[in-house]
Scaffold this active site. Structure first.
Site, PDB file in Angstrom:
ATOM      1  N   HIS A 169      49.003 -27.043  -6.386  1.00  0.00           N
ATOM      2  CA  HIS A 169      48.568 -27.574  -5.092  1.00  0.00           C
ATOM      3  C   HIS A 169      47.276 -28.342  -5.255  1.00  0.00           C
ATOM      4  CE1 HIS A 169      47.857 -27.798  -0.797  1.00  0.00           C
ATOM      5  NE2 HIS A 169      46.605 -27.461  -1.048  1.00  0.00           N
ATOM      6  N   ASP A 226      49.112 -21.051  11.180  1.00  0.00           N
ATOM      7  CA  ASP A 226      48.136 -21.988  10.608  1.00  0.00           C
ATOM      8  C   ASP A 226      48.263 -23.362  11.266  1.00  0.00           C
ATOM      9  OD1 ASP A 226      46.188 -23.054   8.647  1.00  0.00           O
ATOM     10  OD2 ASP A 226      47.929 -24.235   8.076  1.00  0.00           O
ATOM     11  N   ARG A 269      41.349 -26.167  15.295  1.00  0.00           N
ATOM     12  CA  ARG A 269      40.113 -26.343  14.508  1.00  0.00           C
ATOM     13  C   ARG A 269      39.722 -27.812  14.439  1.00  0.00           C
ATOM     14  NH1 ARG A 269      41.783 -24.227   9.080  1.00  0.00           N
ATOM     15  NH2 ARG A 269      39.719 -24.906   8.425  1.00  0.00           N
ATOM     16  N   SER A 316      43.841 -20.854   5.314  1.00  0.00           N
ATOM     17  CA  SER A 316      44.818 -21.839   5.786  1.00  0.00           C
ATOM     18  C   SER A 316      45.672 -22.352   4.619  1.00  0.00           C
ATOM     19  CB  SER A 316      44.047 -22.988   6.459  1.00  0.00           C
ATOM     20  OG  SER A 316      44.827 -24.137   6.565  1.00  0.00           O
ATOM     21  N   LYS A 334      49.990 -21.034   3.434  1.00  0.00           N
ATOM     22  CA  LYS A 334      51.150 -21.916   3.220  1.00  0.00           C
ATOM     23  C   LYS A 334      51.648 -21.829   1.772  1.00  0.00           C
ATOM     24  CE  LYS A 334      48.549 -25.042   5.020  1.00  0.00           C
ATOM     25  NZ  LYS A 334      47.740 -26.008   5.717  1.00  0.00           N
TER      26      LYS A 334
HETATM   27  N1  URA Z   1      43.867 -28.252   4.356  1.00  0.00           N
HETATM   28  C1  URA Z   1      44.492 -27.201   4.935  1.00  0.00           C
HETATM   29  O1  URA Z   1      45.686 -27.011   4.769  1.00  0.00           O
HETATM   30  N2  URA Z   1      43.758 -26.366   5.681  1.00  0.00           N
HETATM   31  C2  URA Z   1      42.433 -26.526   5.895  1.00  0.00           C
HETATM   32  O2  URA Z   1      41.839 -25.729   6.596  1.00  0.00           O
HETATM   33  C3  URA Z   1      41.796 -27.635   5.301  1.00  0.00           C
HETATM   34  C4  URA Z   1      42.549 -28.485   4.518  1.00  0.00           C
END
Ligand code: URA
Length: 432
Positions: A81, A160, A167, A182, A186
């Site tokens: 990632h 999220d 956010r 966050s 995922k």
């Molecule tokens: N990317 C994400 O998936 N989450 C965040 O909080 C910031 C960047």
């Protein structure tokens, strides 16, 4: 349990327990907790933080708020990632290399947004490439050839998704515990046994300093380990675009430069380091031996063979890739240096936005990118340039976009009289 008390507890700097965090995530996802209470709690977290145990709970409950991929029928599953970069096509090198080395890459990738690109858009620039396989076809392909990459079809971590949107409009993106939970909710929901994170720092990354990027990487590695995964992270530079080709089909061509033509570049170096560390984390092989295996696999052409096999398996045209017959937008322009000097530094986010202006990216999720748009950057950080030297070759389908994109590139490349000192480290640190 009352949301009011949870907000007050965090506002006073106290630690939340697992039941309280579960109550918040569940309630916010099902709509029983309103936006104003959720944003008050998120702001209290921004101000007072969360420790590792709280982040582990938050990640766990967000991860289990929706679908999770069951990859248990496959052995040795790996995922990589990136926190998002410009000219960052490393997944196109890392994933077929690991598949060629016998590991299983079952990867859900994202699309580009803002100044950063996404692997799914890049793959879709290959004529015929299908990124929306059914789950069954996805797993079958991994079983057969060791690699499949699809867009996000499953409803991964819906908590999220909702929280991130909140956010974004309440100035609460910028908190390491929230970012780490966050991203990891995922990634963990996507199911791989071993995960390597590429955490970017610099002017093109959302973590501007290497120290902050390392702090985020350390926390994410801990969250992954607490969930029972093999984890590692490299903190890498986004002080300048990693590859010299920026745009969707252009980045596929950069992968061909590396995999078929043996190009030695920053992108090749960072890709092989990412692949080596992921191989090492997944198999327990020492890093020196992993580097040897990875570099042999790339240099021998086995990665390129796997890359073409993968493209064919997902309906793409391997011959078009091999012959470099990918779509490039029809209007082309050569941007030349207006002055003498050195490429002293860059606003990499601006360089990413230039590609977006040309049509390669999205400013909103609904935009449809022009897969042949983008540009080739002909200069590197620290390089001497003279008035009239070629800086970039731009491609777009809309000629009206050419001038604003050129202006963005010129504003983002800082050409200085003084030769710059030490260039930023391409790789700052490995964390595991
Ligand atoms: N990317 C994400 O998936 N989450 C965040 O909080 C910031 C960047």
């Amino acid at each position: 349990m009352r949301m009011y008390d949870i907000i007050a507890k965090k506002r006073h700097g106290c630690k939340l327990n697992d039941e309280e965090i579960a109550f918040f995530v569940r309630g916010y996802t099902d709509g029983s907790i309103p936006d104003y209470q959720a944003s008050a709690l998120l702001m209290a977290v921004c101000c007072n933080g969360m420790d590792e145990e709280e982040c582990t709970s938050l990640t766990y409950h967000m991860m289990h708020s929706g679908d999770t991929l069951d990859l248990s029928s496959l052995r040795n599953t790996v995922d990589k990632h990136s926190t998002g970069g410009v000219g960052d096509m490393t997944s196109l090198v890392v994933t077929p290399t690991l598949a060629a080395l016998g590991l299983n890459v079952a990867k859900m990738s994202g699309r580009g947004l803002g100044h950063t690109g996404g692997t799914v858009d890049k793959l879709e620039s290959i004529p015929g490439f299908n990124t929306s396989l059914s789950m069954e076809a996805f797993l079958d392909q991994v079983r057969e050839i060791g690699i499949a990459v699809i867009g996000q079809t499953a409803d991964l971590a819906p908590a999220d998704k909702k929280m991130y949107a909140l956010r974004d409009v309440t100035a609460t993106i910028d908190a390491v515990p929230l970012i780490a939970s966050s991203i990891m909710s995922k990634k963990l929901a996507a199911g791989a046994e071993s995960i390597l994170l590429d955490v970017k720092y610099g002017s093109g990354a959302f973590m501007k300093t290497k120290e902050n990027a390392a702090e985020l990487a350390e926390l994410m590695v801990k969250l992954g380990k607490n969930a029972g995964r093999n984890m590692g992270a490299l903190v890498t530079s986004m002080e300048y675009p990693l590859g010299r080709k920026i745009g969707n089909s252009l980045e596929i061509l950069e992968a061909v430069d590396i995999l078929r033509d043996g190009e030695r570049s920053d992108a090749r170096y960072v890709s092989s380091e990412l692949a080596s560390h992921l191989y090492s984390v997944a198999t327990g092989t020492g890093i020196d031996e992993s580097r040897k295996l990875v570099n042999e696999t790339i240099d021998s052409g086995r990665t390129y063979e796997k890359f073409l096999q993968w493209i064919g398996a997902q309906g793409g045209d391997p011959e078009a890739v091999d012959k470099r017959q990918l779509p490039l937008s029809p209007h082309r322009f050569e941007l030349r240096s207006p002055v003498d000097g050195y490429i002293g530094s860059a606003d990499t986010e601006g360089l990413g936005m230039a590609s977006c202006i040309l049509g390669a990216g999205r400013t909103t999720k609904e935009d449809v990118p022009d897969l042949g748009a983008g540009y080739i950057l002909h200069v590197s950080l620290g390089q001497r340039v003279s008035h009239g030297d070629l800086l970039a070759t731009l491609y777009t389908s809309d000629v009206m976009k050419m001038a604003p994109a050129c202006n963005e590139i010129l504003a983002s490349l800082h050409i200085t009289d003084e030769k710059p000192g030490k260039l930023p480290d391409l790789i700052y640190k490995f964390i595991h």
